[in-house]
Design an enzyme around this catalytic site. Structure first.
Site, short mmCIF file in Angstrom:
data_model
loop_
_atom_site.label_atom_id
_atom_site.label_comp_id
_atom_site.label_asym_id
_atom_site.label_seq_id
_atom_site.Cartn_x
_atom_site.Cartn_y
_atom_site.Cartn_z
N LYS A 33 7.78 5.59 21.05
CA LYS A 33 8.45 4.78 19.85
C LYS A 33 9.86 4.44 20.34
O LYS A 33 10.12 3.11 20.04
CB LYS A 33 8.32 5.70 18.42
CG LYS A 33 8.35 4.37 17.29
CD LYS A 33 8.39 5.23 16.21
CE LYS A 33 7.17 5.32 15.20
NZ LYS A 33 7.36 5.91 13.82
N THR A 84 6.89 12.07 4.02
CA THR A 84 6.57 13.23 3.22
C THR A 84 5.13 12.96 2.79
O THR A 84 4.96 12.72 1.55
CB THR A 84 7.57 13.32 1.84
OG1 THR A 84 7.68 12.23 1.25
CG2 THR A 84 8.58 13.67 2.42
N THR A 120 11.20 10.15 -0.19
CA THR A 120 10.61 10.70 -1.36
C THR A 120 10.19 12.26 -1.51
O THR A 120 9.40 12.42 -0.59
CB THR A 120 9.45 9.91 -1.74
OG1 THR A 120 9.64 8.35 -1.54
CG2 THR A 120 8.86 10.16 -3.17
N PHE A 151 13.72 2.45 -2.47
CA PHE A 151 12.64 1.70 -3.31
C PHE A 151 12.05 0.47 -2.94
O PHE A 151 11.29 -0.25 -3.35
CB PHE A 151 13.04 1.23 -4.72
CG PHE A 151 13.97 2.29 -5.60
CD1 PHE A 151 13.30 3.18 -5.96
CD2 PHE A 151 15.45 2.46 -5.25
CE1 PHE A 151 13.68 4.15 -6.71
CE2 PHE A 151 16.10 3.39 -6.17
CZ PHE A 151 15.13 4.34 -6.82
N ASN A 208 7.49 5.25 -9.20
CA ASN A 208 6.03 4.92 -8.68
C ASN A 208 5.17 5.40 -9.55
O ASN A 208 4.11 4.94 -9.60
CB ASN A 208 6.03 5.80 -7.20
CG ASN A 208 6.55 4.95 -6.13
OD1 ASN A 208 6.96 3.60 -6.19
ND2 ASN A 208 6.70 5.45 -5.11
N HIS A 251 -2.01 -6.94 -12.26
CA HIS A 251 -3.10 -7.56 -11.31
C HIS A 251 -4.22 -6.44 -11.13
O HIS A 251 -4.33 -5.80 -10.46
CB HIS A 251 -2.83 -8.26 -10.18
CG HIS A 251 -1.62 -9.10 -10.05
ND1 HIS A 251 -1.58 -10.14 -10.78
CD2 HIS A 251 -0.46 -9.06 -9.76
CE1 HIS A 251 -0.66 -11.07 -10.59
NE2 HIS A 251 0.45 -10.23 -10.18
N CYS A 260 2.44 5.38 -0.62
CA CYS A 260 3.23 5.73 -1.39
C CYS A 260 2.81 6.27 -2.84
O CYS A 260 2.76 7.14 -3.19
CB CYS A 260 4.60 4.97 -1.71
SG CYS A 260 5.61 4.86 -0.10
N LYS A 323 -2.34 -3.63 1.40
CA LYS A 323 -2.00 -5.03 0.85
C LYS A 323 -1.80 -6.01 1.73
O LYS A 323 -1.65 -5.46 2.71
CB LYS A 323 -0.67 -4.46 -0.12
CG LYS A 323 0.42 -4.40 0.56
CD LYS A 323 1.71 -4.10 -0.42
CE LYS A 323 2.78 -4.03 0.42
NZ LYS A 323 4.03 -3.82 -0.60
C1 UDX Z 1 5.38 1.02 -3.57
C2 UDX Z 1 6.53 0.53 -4.36
O1 UDX Z 1 6.45 -0.71 -4.90
C3 UDX Z 1 8.21 0.83 -4.00
O2 UDX Z 1 9.09 0.59 -4.87
C4 UDX Z 1 8.11 2.02 -3.34
O3 UDX Z 1 9.52 2.18 -2.49
C5 UDX Z 1 7.01 2.39 -2.10
O4 UDX Z 1 5.76 2.27 -2.97
P1 UDX Z 1 4.34 -0.24 -1.35
O5 UDX Z 1 3.50 1.07 -1.06
O6 UDX Z 1 4.95 -1.14 -0.24
O7 UDX Z 1 5.64 -0.08 -2.56
O8 UDX Z 1 3.25 -1.31 -2.19
P2 UDX Z 1 3.14 -1.91 -3.65
O9 UDX Z 1 3.54 -3.43 -3.27
O10 UDX Z 1 4.01 -1.25 -4.85
O11 UDX Z 1 1.46 -1.93 -3.80
C6 UDX Z 1 0.91 -0.88 -3.96
C7 UDX Z 1 -0.45 -1.06 -4.30
O12 UDX Z 1 -0.80 -1.45 -5.64
C8 UDX Z 1 -1.24 -2.00 -3.24
O13 UDX Z 1 -2.51 -1.49 -2.77
C9 UDX Z 1 -1.27 -3.22 -3.90
O14 UDX Z 1 -2.57 -3.83 -3.55
C10 UDX Z 1 -1.54 -2.60 -5.38
N1 UDX Z 1 -1.32 -3.42 -6.55
C11 UDX Z 1 -0.06 -3.94 -6.79
C12 UDX Z 1 -2.44 -3.87 -7.53
O15 UDX Z 1 -3.47 -3.40 -7.31
N2 UDX Z 1 -2.11 -4.55 -8.49
C13 UDX Z 1 -0.84 -4.92 -8.90
O16 UDX Z 1 -0.57 -5.73 -9.75
C14 UDX Z 1 -0.01 -4.65 -7.83
#
Ligand code: UDX
Length: 433
Positions: A33, A84, A120, A151, A208, A251, A260, A323
């Site tokens: 890496k 973690t 975290t 975050f 979270n 949503h 996370c 996502k």
């Molecule tokens: C998350 C937090 O948002 C971020 O602040 C933290 O630092 C790390 O964890 P991330 O894991 O990148 O970030 O994803 P996020 O955009 O929060 O989406 C998490 C999951 O929730 C995804 O699977 C997404 O599809 C789902 N989701 C999100 C929903 O099902 N509905 C929603 O309305 C929003």
């Protein structure tokens, strides 16, 4: 500064700090890496990050190493950006990578320095690591520790690092607070809170936990909608106009995944149990359970479209990443649903615009296709499980021409049911009639 651990968080932090003008040395034990990163090759998919990486390398402000003695000699500030993950078979987080990094770094320190945790962690970790640091550093060298949670959202990692909505500094000394405030000063006027270690640790997991709760709340409403004939998408939209509630993270669909949210709520529950306040977080068990039920509900919707069985049916799964705009497949609802359908005898073909390589490695038993149309060819049902814009804008014509039967499960509630039904498709989506 050094940035120890070059995952999603570490690479982004390192490249963004170089962009702000700091001299940055990234550190990782994975020599492949490190070689890639030094060659300007980004091992992850993250909007805008490859450009920042190349700019940092070209300016000479950013490079990467595997050598801890070099890191100790280079840095005045050492950021810890290690993973973690959830421990296999239990809810607790595995913080051993953080301990290993401190053990590798501290004995080589030759001058007073600041170590800053960004990972975290279970509340209480910072204090324990601060003691370890002091114990392992050579006599006469003063090492301070601060906790500065991150975050960032995947897919918006650069944006979130360069334009954060807040900065939280868990510090024990004015020195640590001042160093971090100076370091982030080029970001401009960002609300910055200085707090104790435990509050800093908790801000991240509380954020979270709240986000996960919001998603599971609307997905619980989806369950009630399913029992009553109500429409959860309309319900969510109507709720969103109440500014106290707001529409973001409301949503409904196949639920949350990723590296996370799922593991953070579990680690939070485990830590609360250890602290004797498990009762305060029992609701997170429901948040987790609602979320996982959405995966099986999505499988049920597809099975119902096929008349009650997947046996021998070709099934197209659109999406593998947890996502859109990410190649991360950790705890991905899409891959769980695909695997469950395959276990029930379906012949599943998965397509994702960015996450195919990772998916192939993690779930080699699934079949993969090179395009949405290839995955859908001959299929009796199509499931949209990650809302990539390519899938949201899917052309019904060509898709309808290659499938065996026009059945679609819109696992993210992003398609227009009226348009799909009027084009001859059987349309099902979680929480909608
Ligand atoms: C998350 C937090 O948002 C971020 O602040 C933290 O630092 C790390 O964890 P991330 O894991 O990148 O970030 O994803 P996020 O955009 O929060 O989406 C998490 C999951 O929730 C995804 O699977 C997404 O599809 C789902 N989701 C999100 C929903 O099902 N509905 C929603 O309305 C929003």
């Amino acid at each position: 500064m050094t940035v120890i651990g070059t995952g999603y968080l570490g690479i982004t932090h390192a490249a963004c700090m170089a962009e702000l003008g700091h001299e940055v040395l990234g550190v990782d034990i994975d020599s492949d890496k490190v070689r890639q990163l030094n060659a300007g090759i980004l091992p992850i998919f993250e909007e805008g990050l490859d450009e920042l990486l190349r700019r940092g390398l070209a300016s000479g402000k950013l490079r990467f190493t595997t050598a801890y003695p070099e890191a100790a000699a280079f840095g005045d500030v050492h950021f810890l950006c290690l993973g973690t993950p959830q421990r296999p078979g239990e809810y607790r987080a595995d913080v051993s990578q953080l301990d290993a990094a401190i053990e590798a770094l501290a004995p080589h320190l030759r001058r007073d320095s600041l170590v800053v945790g960004k990972s975290t962690v279970p509340v209480g970790t910072a204090e324990r690591l601060a003691d370890r640091l002091t114990g392992l550093a050579p006599p006469g060298v003063r090492v301070d520790l601060a906790w500065n949670p991150e975050f960032l959202r995947e897919g918006f990692a650069v944006e979130d690092t360069l334009r954060p909505d807040r900065i939280v500094i868990g510090a024990r000394s004015e020195y640590a607070d001042r160093v971090l405030r100076d370091l982030y000063a080029p970001l401009g006027d960002i609300p910055t809170l200085t707090v104790g270690y435990t509050t800093a640790e908790l801000v991240k997991v509380a954020a979270n936990a709240f986000l996960a709760t919001k998603i599971s709340f609307i997905n619980a409403m989806a369950e009630v909608c399913e029992a009553t004939g109500a429409d959860v998408v309309q319900l969510s939209r109507a709720l969103s106009y109440d500014t106290r509630i707001g529409g973001r993270f409301l949503h409904p669909g196949v639920g949350f995944g990723g590296g996370c949210l799922p593991k953070d709520i579990r680690a939070f529950m485990a830590r609360a149990d250890e602290l004797g306040v498990g009762e305060a977080l029992t609701f997170l068990r429901e948040v987790d359970a609602i979320n996982l039920r959405r995966r099986s509900r999505t499988v049920t919707l597809a099975r119902e479209l096929l008349g009650g069985s997947f046996d021998g049916a070709r099934v197209a799964v659109l999406g593998a990443a947890f996502k859109p705009n990410s190649d991360d497949i950790r705890d991905s609802p899409a891959l769980d649903v695909a695997t469950a359908i395959q276990d029930e005898g379906g012949r599943v073909s998965v397509y994702d615009p960015a996450a195919l390589d990772n998916a192939r490695k993690a779930r080699p038993a699934l079949d993969y296709a090179d395009s949405a149309l290839a995955a859908a060819t001959g299929s009796s049902v199509v499931l949209l499980l990650t809302e990539w814009s390519e899938f949201v804008g899917l052309d019904r014509g060509p898709l309808g021409a290659v499938v065996a039967r026009r059945n679609i499960v819109d696992g993210r509630n992003v398609l227009d049911p009226v348009a799909w039904r009027s084009a001859g498709w059987q349309y099902r989506a979680p929480g909608r009639p």
